[in-house]
Design a protein around this motif. Structure first.
Motif, PDB file in Angstrom:
ATOM      1  N   SER A 437      36.367  32.438  31.361  1.00  0.00           N
ATOM      2  CA  SER A 437      37.786  32.086  31.405  1.00  0.00           C
ATOM      3  C   SER A 437      38.580  32.940  32.374  1.00  0.00           C
ATOM      4  N   ASP A 438      38.133  34.132  32.689  1.00  0.00           N
ATOM      5  CA  ASP A 438      38.891  34.983  33.606  1.00  0.00           C
ATOM      6  C   ASP A 438      37.939  35.821  34.431  1.00  0.00           C
ATOM      7  N   ASN A 439      38.467  36.324  35.542  1.00  0.00           N
ATOM      8  CA  ASN A 439      37.703  37.156  36.455  1.00  0.00           C
ATOM      9  C   ASN A 439      37.980  38.630  36.181  1.00  0.00           C
ATOM     10  N   PRO A 440      37.059  39.499  36.575  1.00  0.00           N
ATOM     11  CA  PRO A 440      37.297  40.934  36.359  1.00  0.00           C
ATOM     12  C   PRO A 440      38.409  41.457  37.257  1.00  0.00           C
ATOM     13  N   ARG A 441      39.028  42.514  36.799  1.00  0.00           N
ATOM     14  CA  ARG A 441      40.051  43.200  37.591  1.00  0.00           C
ATOM     15  C   ARG A 441      39.347  44.220  38.478  1.00  0.00           C
ATOM     16  N   VAL A 442      39.328  43.945  39.762  1.00  0.00           N
ATOM     17  CA  VAL A 442      38.501  44.703  40.707  1.00  0.00           C
ATOM     18  C   VAL A 442      39.338  45.821  41.330  1.00  0.00           C
ATOM     19  N   GLY A 534      33.433  31.833  36.801  1.00  0.00           N
ATOM     20  CA  GLY A 534      34.848  32.023  36.557  1.00  0.00           C
ATOM     21  C   GLY A 534      35.718  31.269  37.535  1.00  0.00           C
ATOM     22  N   PRO A 535      37.021  31.246  37.302  1.00  0.00           N
ATOM     23  CA  PRO A 535      37.926  30.495  38.176  1.00  0.00           C
ATOM     24  C   PRO A 535      38.015  31.115  39.562  1.00  0.00           C
ATOM     25  N   HIS A 536      38.195  30.258  40.557  1.00  0.00           N
ATOM     26  CA  HIS A 536      38.371  30.710  41.935  1.00  0.00           C
ATOM     27  C   HIS A 536      39.860  30.949  42.158  1.00  0.00           C
ATOM     28  N   GLY A 537      40.299  32.150  41.853  1.00  0.00           N
ATOM     29  CA  GLY A 537      41.705  32.494  41.967  1.00  0.00           C
ATOM     30  C   GLY A 537      42.039  33.005  43.350  1.00  0.00           C
ATOM     31  N   ALA A 538      43.071  33.832  43.416  1.00  0.00           N
ATOM     32  CA  ALA A 538      43.533  34.368  44.692  1.00  0.00           C
ATOM     33  C   ALA A 538      42.593  35.455  45.193  1.00  0.00           C
ATOM     34  N   PHE A 539      42.354  35.457  46.496  1.00  0.00           N
ATOM     35  CA  PHE A 539      41.528  36.478  47.125  1.00  0.00           C
ATOM     36  C   PHE A 539      42.376  37.723  47.400  1.00  0.00           C
TER      37      PHE A 539
END
Length: 783
Positions: A437-442, A534-539
């Motif tokens: 559901s979400d991407n890691p905070r990198v 996961g979702p392809h959010g903002a780069f």
């Protein structure tokens, strides 16, 4: 419309589209050619009158016969022209016109007539229909519903039911049917023959249970119809609970104590045998059997918390109602939280639940317990457990609370014969996996001209809706070239990038290399599982620096740090540096220069006291005030020196002497860049007189100096201190005494002394033969 004449008096017409039902009918007019008379009729169109169906007669009290039938469809005629129903009995010859279209009552004759033959006739203006029925009155008895239903002698498992029926004569017996309902379904059926009163004993009942019983009756000799049901409810009395509570525990170690949370499931209605009022908990210390702790928890609570020492305890839990106590559930807590290192196994859930299995345990074992949480994301988690027998090694765990995308953890415990649970296996799984559901905070770090590091250590994989199998690192660049270890990927927006694949979900750091200096890049990290990524959010955007910036930074930053450190030390040690480098009043005893000279040139050099050396020259500096001339003008006075020489008659004059000024003690002189000397008259050395000794000279000088200073007004004289070198460096050595007295330890530094203006020469003493005071002319001293 022309009709067809059938005979001289009859004609036939065919009519079309005549209204089927009309309140006023259809008017039809006939005109005869011979004459002007117009005659007509009203035409009514209706449905066909049907024969009555289901014609039947019965009695409920042997006084009235009730006959019923189905009249069929309505004909639709006007109310003035309806159909009628007539009931005729052939044996008695009586006839009655029925007031209703579907039923009619017939009074039974007082004489003993048992056989009846009825004819039912239905007719209207267009048609007539009839039906017949023949029956025996005693065979058509429909009893009325029983009444006055009561329950007496109700106990834990039994109850006596009584009821009454309406009298049908002394010669008739009724068959009554009794049904007992429990939890909405029939659990017992009974048939009872009665004449007036009925009675039945209901047995096999449960304590403190609500039941519903109903009764109906029919003719026992010639069954015709059952009467209506009569229903009544009753409840059995309470009994002591029959089953022990289902108990489980959760053990945690907190600050050296064992915190035990006890859970128990409420007893079912059949097990409780009444309303549970409270639960008794007895805690027994196995090391001290005499130490018992009793705790009472009121219902409907289903948990409690105990704080125990790190010892073994046996816990008994019982349920209590108004009648008695249930059997006890026994559980042993050893003080060990039971978090043994057991490898966790993944399981896959289905719509039916989770299928779990485990290896059978050798030795004596009383059973197994499977533990899980219905709502693992909630703080209380809604702990659940399931008891299984010792011969069971598999089960299916199902719950209405299971949701897709939620991870459920299962623990399987074995129960020893000492009632001590121990962990056997751990299993985890999803009822249905969903895409992350979400991407890691990198976090990006270690940015160089050719690489940077990505890390996401705070990313929790357990909270994701599926098992994370790894990560994808997407990298965009203007060049669009992918290096070894990556592959080209096309995103949903048709953009092309390089994709790096990480197969280890525990690896939460990745170094992106082979980059170009001063280049623009974009990156994105997404997890992936068996059902998607996961979702392809903002780069995230990043620009690499040039190659030399890091090197300059590594050089400049340490330099800046060192400079700041030195400045801070100088600021904090400013007083110490002032004392060491530029004190307001130099202290010869603390002179670092003297220490250096001493250590390198003359180890025996020391700082002399005043009495250790005899001064040979004293410079007297006077400054005239109020003359109006600048000290720098040619007419300014020049210094005059007083030489202290040995008292020898052969001494013809002072030799040259080297001196230097210490401007620290004469601010006025130093400010004007001049000594500011005030000359004294030139006189022969003999005019000043002789001192008997150096000590006397010093005493006299000090005394006269102090007296003169007291007499000189403020601002009229200033002092200049001079340090001198003992040994002369030039001059006529022959003019000096041949054997001048040498002061002991007088080597480099001479004492410093102030001589005020107007100092009188001390009187000579006859015993003074060591030194003398000599005044020199202005140009005869040496600088």
């Amino acid at each position: 419309m022309q009709g067809q004449q059938l005979d001289p008096n009859v004609s036939m017409f065919n009519l079309h589209n005549v209204a089927f039902i009309r309140e006023t009918g259809t008017n039809i007019y006939c005109k005869v050619d011979r004459g002007d008379d117009i005659k007509g009729i009203v035409l009514f169109v209706s449905k066909i009158l049907e024969e009555p169906k289901d014609f039947s007669c019965e009695t409920r009290d042997f006084q009235t016969l009730s006959c019923t039938w189905d009249p069929g469809r309505d004909t639709g005629l006007l109310k003035q022209l309806p159909q009628s129903y007539t009931l005729f009995e052939s044996f008695s010859g009586k006839k009655t016109l029925c007031k209703h279209k579907s039923w009619c009552n017939w009074q039974v004759a007082s004489e003993s007539q048992e056989m009846y033959n009825f004819t039912l006739t239905a007719e209207n203006y267009l048609r007539k229909r009839s039906v017949h029925i023949l029956f025996n009155l005693t065979h058509r008895v429909h009893p009325m519903a029983p009444f006055n239903v009561l329950f007496k002698d109700v106990s834990v498992t039994n109850a006596t039911m009584t009821w009454k029926v309406h009298s049908t004569g002394n010669y008739y017996t009724l068959l009554c049917q009794v049904e007992l309902y429990g939890e909405g379904k029939v659990i017992q059926k009974h048939n009872v023959s009665v004449k007036v009163n009925g009675e039945l004993v209901l047995s096999g009942l449960e304590p403190d249970t609500e039941y519903s019983a109903q009764v109906r009756c029919a003719n026992a000799n010639h069954f015709w119809k059952w009467s209506e049901w009569t229903r009544q409810n009753f409840t059995t009395v309470e009994a002591a609970p029959s089953e022990a509570p289902d108990v489980w525990r959760n053990v945690k170690s907190v600050q050296g104590y064992c915190v035990v949370t006890l859970f128990w499931k409420p007893l079912s209605r059949l097990q409780a045998n009444g309303e549970i009022l409270f639960y008794n908990i007895v805690v027994e210390d196995l090391d001290r059997p005499s130490g018992l702790q009793l705790l009472s928890v009121p219902a409907p609570a289903n948990r409690t918390e105990l704080t125990l020492d790190q010892r073994a305890y046996q816990i008994h839990v019982t349920a209590n109602n108004s009648v008695g106590t249930s059997p006890a559930s026994v559980l042993v807590v050893s003080g060990d939280p039971g978090d043994e290192e057991v490898e966790e196994e993944r399981v896959k859930g289905t719509e039916d639940g989770f299928s779990l299995s485990w290896k059978p345990q050798p030795g004596n074992i009383t059973g197994y317990i499977v533990e899980w949480c219905d709502r693992p994301r909630d703080p209380l988690c809604d702990l659940q457990w399931k008891h299984l027998g010792p011969n069971t090694t598999s089960t299916v765990i199902s719950s209405d609370a299971f949701r897709p995308g939620v991870r459920y953890n299962f623990r399987i415990y074995g129960i020893s014969t000492e009632m001590v649970p121990y962990l056997l296996e751990k299993k985890t799984g999803y009822s249905q996996e969903l895409a992350p559901s979400d991407n890691p905070r990198v976090v990006m770090s270690n940015l160089t001209s050719h690489s940077f590091t990505l890390s996401w250590k705070d990313y929790s994989t357990e909270s994701q809706p599926s098992f994370i199998r790894g990560y994808h690192v997407y990298l965009k660049s203007k060049a669009g070239q992918c290096h070894p270890g990556s592959e080209k990927a096309v995103l949903s927006d048709d953009s092309v990038c390089c994709k790096y694949k990480i197969d280890d979900p525990k690896q939460k750091m990745f170094v992106v290399g082979n980059l170009q200096p001063e280049s623009f890049y974009e990156f994105l990290v997404t997890p992936y599982s068996a059902v998607g990524e996961g979702p392809h959010g903002a780069f995230t955007k990043v620009t690499t620096p040039d190659e030399y910036s890091p090197m300059l930074i590594r050089i400049i930053l340490p330099m800046i740090f060192c400079i700041l450190l030195i400045m801070i030390l100088c600021y904090l040690k400013s007083q110490w540096m002032k004392e060491k480098c530029y004190p307001d009043i130099p202290d010869p005893y603390k002179s670092s220069v003297l220490s250096l000279i001493k250590s390198k040139e003359n180890p025996r050099l020391t700082i002399m006291n005043i009495k250790d050396c005899v001064p040979d020259t004293i410079e007297v500096v006077n400054k005239h005030e109020g003359t109006g001339k600048s000290p720098t003008e040619p007419e300014a006075a020049k210094p005059t020196y007083l030489y202290l020489l040995p008292a020898e008659e052969s001494y013809s004059g002072p030799g040259p002497c080297i001196c230097f000024e210490n401007f620290t003690y004469n601010q006025a002189a130093s400010d004007s860049a001049s000594c500011g000397h005030v000359p004294v008259p030139t006189k022969a050395p003999s005019q000043l007189g002789l001192l008997t000794s150096s000590e006397n000279l010093l005493t006299a000088l000090e005394k006269n100096c102090m007296n003169s200073l007291e007499e000189i007004p403020a601002g009229e004289s200033s002092l200049n201190y001079v340090s001198q070198v003992a040994s002369p460096v030039s001059g006529d050595k022959s003019s000096l005494p041949t054997n001048p007295p040498q002061p002991e330890l007088c080597s480099e530094y001479k004492m410093q002394m102030a001589i005020p203006l107007g100092l009188a020469a001390p009187s000579s003493s006859g015993s003074s033969s060591l030194s003398s005071i000599t005044l020199l002319d202005e140009g005869e001293h040496y600088h």
